[in-house]
Design a protein around this motif. Structure first.
Motif: not given
Length: 950
Positions: A309-318
């Motif tokens: 999920a590295a590429n989605e990490e920022i979105k997911l944490r948001r």
């Protein structure tokens, strides 16, 4: 960087005698269904949940709930001012401990100069990605059972949540996110959560109760109804079906992270654009699921294969942060086999000083691949092919595999996977070569599975997916699997015992380790199984690089594992030596009888059924505070209707109580009901969403059912139970810690030597000294020569009055204390009694079926049995149960049942054959001496049972 500190603090907590999870963990270890990696992860999980109150990691370190070092050792190593500051500031002390562990002089120098001005809260938050919610990561290698571990976490959360519904540390509902790129391989495996046996972690009846509470929803529909004025997200409908949200409990939502959760995430730039009405509707629909999830109470979010999920990490944490701000998120738990980052991460302490690390910082538990090899994974046999010719490598690997291939005990054929790079390579080169080699062994093409998605020249092989999903079935004839772009990760095939990567590009360069390890899953526990990994030179080099980067291990370590670091425990059966016969007793069983009070009358019942409208009432208030009743239709998915399929659906949900043969005579009234709940649109028939279809189908099934009344009767059933199931006593076994075993291995070997007549050769100097103290030098020598005394007699008790198998694996220190005290009692020796451990339910048949107030409580396995013989036959039995404070409350119904069990058995035998002694650790408080005296007093009093006259 932080998980070793967490593990150390956890172990200190767990080693305390009053640790609340000791007995729970002991129960799991006795069940022997989970791997050591899973049980250790559960320890950490419960430590963070119970002792650490589910707080975020930054807060645990900032508040020094998890400590890095003690202040006492710093007094002579730092300046007086710094020492005073560290003494008064918990966060500063913990940060200094981290700096010491890192051993970075610039960082230590910076702290020495600036310790008063540092913002420790901000520093600890930056360590853990500045998230305000609880975020834990569990790192386990492939084959360790991450899916079952996830299930264990869920059921444990629900178990504690039921006991403490207002405790915010425990989760009530779950959202499982799979990374988008692995949807096809991971979501099906996550469905295996349904198959998890809850009794592996919790005793009955709690296990069965929890299993019934779970409700699954797969949120796999990402499209919305764009033509409607209302948002009609089918995934929202699935979640909403579990309303009211306030009481929602035990719901598990399974979905794909990017397609469903992160799709069309609100962005300020997008919202400022001049969007059309239809575009705004599309964005609202995409965001509706996220808004609905905020309404789910006590939500736990589990992310599988989190490193993807590295590429989605920022979105997911948001997204998670937004949910957390609205109060719905309890915690996030990630699962990964790859704990190391691809690039170094830097945390700025100041402009000049930065902390660099390559580990994911929120790892709370790490089980390295090397510990799994030879433990719950096969041992890899790595072969390097020194040729560039693809077909030569395939031939070498296949011939070696066929020479050593085996059939496992459960009738599974071992299999080898050959990764082909492209469909053309598979169809035109490798498949013909494999057919040629198999023919030499009189095996035809039915033993080969070709699996790829097809192209213009070569369509997808027929039935390939079905065969691929059933490779672990004894019915599968497949021996060779040819793959293209499939099976690199998330593929669980235990019977796979070989992998071939013959060329660069057979799998992605960064996935050689994951692909090569596909064959390492173990088929049978505690068996020394081998796996053949055949690689060309390029892939060997990549494997070596990835092992070093991702697992910090060499090729040599990869092939050896860590088995030699485990403790080997040899086990022995002594029941024949002790002439220990089975125990006769009476089981008290609840027999449920049912009587038909009213026979089914489908003709009359079907005529009386009237389909009801599907709606619920929402109470609203107007401006004058008058309550208005508003009927709101439940959100459903429009579905095409077919009469025969509808009948099949009714039958399917009848749990085998109905057949088509039962319904056929009543097609006319059933068709009438079907016509009522359907409507025609554009020459197609659809179910009318105004009707409650499920309620109607339930009423139809009831029309065919007799009305019954249940009667509960108690029956006494004679039974004979052995105290040892010899076939289950596996030897040797390998463990990390032998403290729970009694006696230790050196004493075990001495006992076995004595049993076989080697007494004179195994006495240690200490044993001889003990004999001399008791018998004098001449007497001791005579006893040794004449084999009249055993080693354990010299230590205070007779080995032939206990240990019907060796060694015993106990649950707790309290059990071991009770065992020791009983054996040393003078009264125990005078009455010529015997003491046997019975607490391992995998090894003993003596289990008591217990019940309370007409409710079945499941099997109860007592801890100890004290026996008295009469003319060599077992005459009297004192059942001894020990309990820690944590499980005392749950044991009360079984304790009450034991009174009835003892009374009825003694009546049937015509004398006092059984008695029961309950010992609770919490009852014996005070100093050690007083506590010990009270324990001895209770046991001595209970032993008076053996002195009573018949």
């Amino acid at each position: 960087m932080f998980y070793p500190i967490i593990t150390k603090t956890r172990d200190t907590w767990f080693s305390a005698k009053d640790c609340p999870i000791k007995e729970l963990i002991s129960y799991m270890q006795k069940k022997n269904a989970l791997r050591d990696a899973q049980i250790e992860a559960i320890k950490t999980y419960l430590y963070l949940k119970i002792e650490c109150q589910n707080k975020p990691l930054w807060q645990l370190f900032y508040e020094r709930k998890i400590s890095t070092l003690e202040i006492e050792g710093l007094q002579d190593k730092v300046s007086h001012a710094l020492f005073e500051h560290l003494s008064q500031n918990k966060a500063a002390l913990n940060f200094y401990g981290i700096a010491l562990a890192l051993g970075k002089k610039p960082l230590l120098n910076f702290i020495n100069k600036n310790f008063k001005s540092l913002d420790y809260e901000s520093i600890f938050k930056s360590f853990f990605y500045n998230v305000s919610y609880t975020d834990y990561l569990f790192s386990l290698p492939m084959g360790a059972g991450k899916t079952y571990l996830m299930a264990a976490f869920m059921y444990l959360d629900l178990y504690f949540a039921l006991n403490e519904p207002d405790n915010k540390a425990f989760v009530h509902n779950f959202l499982i996110l799979a990374p988008s790129g692995l949807k096809s391989s991971i979501i099906p495996s996550l469905r295996n959560i349904k198959d998890f046996d809850v009794s592996w972690i919790l005793p009955e009846p709690s296990a069965s109760k929890l299993k019934k509470l779970i409700k699954f929803e797969i949120l796999n529909q990402s499209k919305t109804n764009k033509k409607s004025n209302k948002i009609q997200n089918p995934n929202v409908a699935k979640v909403a079906s579990h309303q009211p949200y306030e009481t929602m409990f035990g719901v598990i939502l399974l979905t794909n992270a990017e397609k469903v959760i992160l799709e069309k995430l609100d962005d300020k730039e997008v919202l400022h654009k001049d969007l059309s009405k239809e575009q705004k509707q599309e964005w609202s629909s995409a965001n509706e699921l996220r808004d609905t999830i905020t309404k789910i109470p006590h939500l736990g979010i589990f992310i599988d294969e989190v490193h993807h999920a590295a590429n989605e990490e920022i979105k997911l944490r948001r997204v998670v942060s937004e949910w957390n701000d609205k109060g719905s998120v309890n915690m996030v738990a990630g699962f990964s086999g790859t704990p190391y980052l691809k690039s170094t991460e830097k945390i700025s302490i100041s402009e000049e000083v930065k902390i660099e690390h390559k580990e994911i910082s929120n790892i709370v538990y790490y089980y390295p691949l090397i510990k799994g090899i030879g433990n719950f994974l096969k041992t890899p046999v790595l072969k390097t092919a020194y040729t560039s010719n693809r077909l030569e490598i395939v031939e070498q690997a296949l011939r070696e595999f066929l020479t050593d291939s085996k059939t496992y005990e459960n009738a599974l054929n071992s299999k080898i996977a050959i990764y082909c790079g492209s469909i053309e390579n598979l169809e035109e080169q490798i498949y013909p070569k494999v057919c040629e080699i198999l023919a030499e062994s009189k095996l035809d093409s039915t033993h080969i599975l070709k699996f790829h998605k097809g192209n213009k020249s070569y369509p997808e092989p027929k039935n390939a997916l079905a065969e691929f999903e059933n490779l672990d079935s004894p019915l599968s004839k497949i021996k060779v699997i040819l793959l293209v772009q499939i099976g690199k990760e998330g593929w669980d095939c235990k019977s796979l015992s070989g992998v071939v990567l013959s060329q660069e590009g057979d799998c992605p360069k960064n996935m050689v380790l994951q692909t090569a390890c596909r064959c390492l899953r173990q088929v049978q526990k505690h068996k020394d199984e081998k796996a053949l990994i055949y690689l060309n030179e390029f892939n060997v080099k990549k494997l070596e690089e990835q092992l070093k980067q991702e697992q910090k291990m060499s090729l040599e370590e990869f092939q050896k594992g860590e088995r030699e670091k485990l403790i080997e425990v040899q086990r022995f059966d002594r029941t024949k030596r002790l002439h220990l016969s089975p125990i006769d007793f009476y089981q008290l069983k609840l027999v449920f009888e049912n009587f038909i009070t009213k026979s089914a009358n489908p003709v009359k019942s079907l005529k009386s059924i009237k389909p009801t409208k599907d709606s619920f009432i929402i109470k609203e208030q107007d401006l004058e505070n008058q309550v208005l009743n508003t009927e709101v239709k439940k959100r459903q998915i429009k579905e095409e209707a077919h009469f025969k399929l509808w009948l099949y659906a009714i039958i399917k949900e009848s749990f085998h109580t109905l057949t088509m043969h039962d319904l056929t005579p009543f097609e006319k009234p059933l068709k009438k009901l079907f016509d009522t709940i359907t409507l025609k649109e554009n020459d197609k028939l659809y179910f009318n969403l105004d009707f409650d279809r499920k309620a109607l189908e339930s009423s139809i099934r009831k029309a065919f059912c007799d009305k019954r009344k249940f009667h509960i009767q108690k029956e006494l059933i004679p039974q004979s139970a052995s105290l040892l199931i010899a076939s289950n006593l596996k030897s040797p076994i390998f463990v990390e810690d032998s403290k729970s075993f009694i006696p230790q291995q050196n004493i075990v070997q001495q006992i076995i030597d004595e049993d076989s007549g080697k007494i004179g050769t195994t006495l240690s100097e200490e044993d001889k000294a003990n004999l001399i103290k008791i018998l004098g030098e001449a007497g001791a020598q005579k006893a040794i020569n004449e084999k009249e005394i055993t080693i354990l007699k010299s230590q205070g008790f007779d080995k032939d009055k206990t240990y019907h198998y060796l060694p015993y694996q106990t649950d707790s220190a309290y059990e071991r204390e009770v065992f020791d005290e009983i054996l040393k009692l003078q009264k125990f020796k005078e009455l010529d009694l015997e003491l046997y451990y019975n607490g391992d339910n995998a090894l003993s048949e003596f289990k008591i079926e217990s019940s309370y107030k007409n409710t079945n409580l499941g099997n109860y396995t007592p801890d100890f049995l004290i026996l008295q013989r009469k003319q060599e036959q077992i005459h009297r039995i004192l059942i001894v149960e020990t309990k820690g404070q944590t499980f005392a409350e749950n044991f009360k119904p079984k304790k009450a049942f034991m009174d009835e069990f003892i009374k009825l058995n003694n009546k049937e035998f015509g004398y006092k054959k059984f008695s029961f002694l309950y010992l609770q650790d919490a009852d014996d408080k005070g100093n050690v001496l007083d506590k010990g005296n009270r324990l001895i007093g209770k046991i001595n009093e209970a032993l008076s049972f053996f002195e009573t006259k018949e």
